[in-house]
Scaffold this motif. Structure first.
Motif, PDB file in Angstrom:
ATOM      1  N   LYS A 137       0.854  -1.201   0.000  1.00 17.23           N
ATOM      2  CA  LYS A 137       0.000   0.000   0.000  1.00 17.23           C
ATOM      3  C   LYS A 137       0.882   1.241   0.000  1.00 17.23           C
ATOM      4  O   LYS A 137       1.685   1.434   0.922  1.00 17.23           O
TER       5      LYS A 137
ATOM      6  N   GLY B 220     -10.453   7.161  -9.357  1.00 12.42           N
ATOM      7  CA  GLY B 220     -10.443   6.928  -7.914  1.00 12.42           C
ATOM      8  C   GLY B 220     -11.571   7.657  -7.203  1.00 12.42           C
ATOM      9  O   GLY B 220     -12.282   8.474  -7.782  1.00 12.42           O
ATOM     10  N   THR B 221     -11.681   7.348  -5.922  1.00  9.41           N
ATOM     11  CA  THR B 221     -12.703   8.004  -5.093  1.00  9.41           C
ATOM     12  C   THR B 221     -12.058   9.151  -4.314  1.00  9.41           C
ATOM     13  O   THR B 221     -10.855   9.137  -4.051  1.00  9.41           O
TER      14      THR B 221
ATOM     15  N   PRO C 191      -2.888  -0.126  -8.879  1.00 11.09           N
ATOM     16  CA  PRO C 191      -3.697   1.089  -8.678  1.00 11.09           C
ATOM     17  C   PRO C 191      -4.582   1.045  -7.440  1.00 11.09           C
ATOM     18  O   PRO C 191      -4.718   2.051  -6.736  1.00 11.09           O
ATOM     19  N   GLU C 192      -5.159  -0.110  -7.127  1.00 11.31           N
ATOM     20  CA  GLU C 192      -6.065  -0.218  -5.974  1.00 11.31           C
ATOM     21  C   GLU C 192      -5.357   0.135  -4.669  1.00 11.31           C
ATOM     22  O   GLU C 192      -5.997   0.439  -3.669  1.00 11.31           O
ATOM     23  N   GLU C 193      -4.048   0.061  -4.661  1.00 13.33           N
ATOM     24  CA  GLU C 193      -3.311   0.277  -3.411  1.00 13.33           C
ATOM     25  C   GLU C 193      -2.575   1.615  -3.392  1.00 13.33           C
ATOM     26  O   GLU C 193      -1.655   1.809  -2.604  1.00 13.33           O
TER      27      GLU C 193
ATOM     28  N   ARG D  88       2.988   4.220  -8.970  1.00 12.97           N
ATOM     29  CA  ARG D  88       2.485   3.234  -9.943  1.00 12.97           C
ATOM     30  C   ARG D  88       3.538   2.182 -10.272  1.00 12.97           C
ATOM     31  O   ARG D  88       3.214   1.092 -10.730  1.00 12.97           O
TER      32      ARG D  88
ATOM     33  N   ARG E 161      -6.105   5.859  -6.856  1.00 12.80           N
ATOM     34  CA  ARG E 161      -7.448   5.283  -6.712  1.00 12.80           C
ATOM     35  C   ARG E 161      -8.151   5.744  -5.449  1.00 12.80           C
ATOM     36  O   ARG E 161      -9.358   5.616  -5.314  1.00 12.80           O
ATOM     37  N   HIS E 162      -7.387   6.247  -4.486  1.00  8.22           N
ATOM     38  CA  HIS E 162      -8.001   6.792  -3.273  1.00  8.22           C
ATOM     39  C   HIS E 162      -7.400   8.172  -3.052  1.00  8.22           C
ATOM     40  O   HIS E 162      -6.183   8.286  -2.859  1.00  8.22           O
TER      41      HIS E 162
END
Ligand SMILES: Cc1cc2nc3c(=O)[nH]c(=O)nc-3n(C[C@H](O)[C@H](O)[C@H](O)COP(=O)(O)OP(=O)(O)OC[C@H]3O[C@@H](n4cnc5c(N)ncnc54)[C@H](O)[C@@H]3O)c2cc1C
Length: 327
Positions: free
Chosen positions: A2, A173-174, A31-33, A26, A57-58
């Motif tokens: 992460k 991302g959010t 990407p999720e992490e 990257r 992504r976050h």
């Protein structure tokens, strides 16, 4: 792994160095992490969306008008509570003026290690740890540093050292809001007493044009000549280590292996031989113009335009050439 990075802003815009941190992230994580932490008095919504659609992504946003951009205790407290909740393995920041001040403070509070001014980040294939490479002992060795026992593994990264980012085509991302920590100030609230233009050299990493001087400038008093050319074309002033070691310009102006890495559109090298250690910090400039009296000077091998001549004759002519035209 992460990976989170601190996204600096100025005047509502996200700094260019943040996208370099994203490029490093990257390389290190899927990407999720990847998470960005934006701490700011205010930021443009479109800027946040651009960051979230470029591979972060976050995106965690702590936005409050009371946040002073230069407020290190507050920013460190926000980073600390973010890390306690999100638990990143790695936390990155730019080795900018602010990043260099904030990250040691935050690392000390989180009781973790920090490697400052990295030029390379990789994942150790055996341990999964972050391998943090930075020049050490005046640039004589490249030290590879690990933080095996503490989390997050913290590093600041030298601007302009990031790999070329590959286009990101994944999901956007959010954006999540973070609260302001309740009592971030151990020593009372800081306040801005005054603000001033950054010292010479601090703006070098972002400069679009640079005039750099080498030992060929001969003495401190002659640097004014280079400064006049820089002012005339709206350039920042940089230097070789020879010039800095003589005390003619401060270390913040040094370009090269043990100084700054710069990628301007135009780099004018005056009386610079072109030693490998200097080239390491500027050879990726888009256009290099070199003025040197020695036709065999190595700088001409990387120059797009070489002027063989005495800089004390050439520079006044360049200054005149760039004189604003009167109609
Ligand atoms: C570990 C290590 C790290 C280093 N890190 C850095 C670094 O970060 N940055 C850096 O710059 N260096 C660094 N160096 C030093 C580097 O090796 C060179 O010594 C240095 O870059 C040379 O600086 P210079 O070009 O100003 O001087 P010189 O090599 O002495 O060159 C001066 C040039 O000026 C020209 N000249 C003289 N008079 C005139 C004139 N009137 N008109 C036009 N041209 C003229 C000469 O022909 C010559 O080419 C490092 C060295 C080491 C060992």
């Amino acid at each position: 792994m992460k990976v989170a990075f601190f996204a600096e802003t100025a005047d509502g815009k996200i700094n260019r160095s943040v996208y370099e941190l994203l490029a490093w992230s990257r390389r290190l994580a899927v990407p999720e992490e990847i998470a960005a932490v934006v701490i700011t008095p205010s930021v443009d919504e479109a800027e946040l969306r651009r960051l979230a659609s470029s591979g972060a992504r976050h995106v965690f946003l702590c936005e409050a008008p009371s946040i002073d951009r230069a407020d290190i205790p507050v920013c460190a407290a926000i980073l600390r509570s973010f890390c306690a909740a999100y638990r990143p393995d790695v936390l990155l920041g730019a080795a900018s003026v602010f990043g260099r001040a904030l990250f040691p403070y935050a690392a000390m509070q989180m009781k973790t290690g920090l490697t400052a001014d990295c030029t390379m980040l990789e994942t150790d294939p055996e341990t999964g740890l972050l391998l943090q490479t930075r020049p050490a002992i005046g640039g004589n060795v490249m030290a590879v540093i690990k933080t095996p026992d503490r989390k997050p593994q913290m590093a600041t990264v030298r601007p302009r050292s990031a790999p070329e980012p590959t286009p990101y085509t994944g999901a956007a991302g959010t954006i999540t809001r973070l609260p302001l920590p309740e009592t971030p100030h151990a020593f009372g609230a800081p306040r801005t007493v005054s603000s001033a233009r950054l010292a010479l050299g601090e703006e070098l990493a972002d400069a679009r044009r640079i005039v750099a001087v080498g030992k060929g400038i001969k003495r401190e008093g002659n640097i004014d000549l280079a400064r006049r050319l820089a002012d005339r074309i709206g350039a920042a002033l940089g230097a070789t280590r020879e010039v800095v070691d003589r005390g003619w310009l401060p270390y913040s102006a040094q370009i090269g292996l043990s100084g700054k890495t710069v990628v301007p559109e135009l780099y004018i090298a005056l009386g610079i031989s072109g030693a490998v250690q200097h080239l390491a910090g500027m050879r990726t400039a888009q256009k290099i113009v070199a003025v040197n009296s020695d036709p065999d000077a190595p700088i001409f091998q990387v120059a797009d335009l070489g002027i063989v001549g005495d800089l004390f004759e050439v520079v006044p002519r360049l200054i005149k050439e760039f004189e604003p035209k009167r109609n």
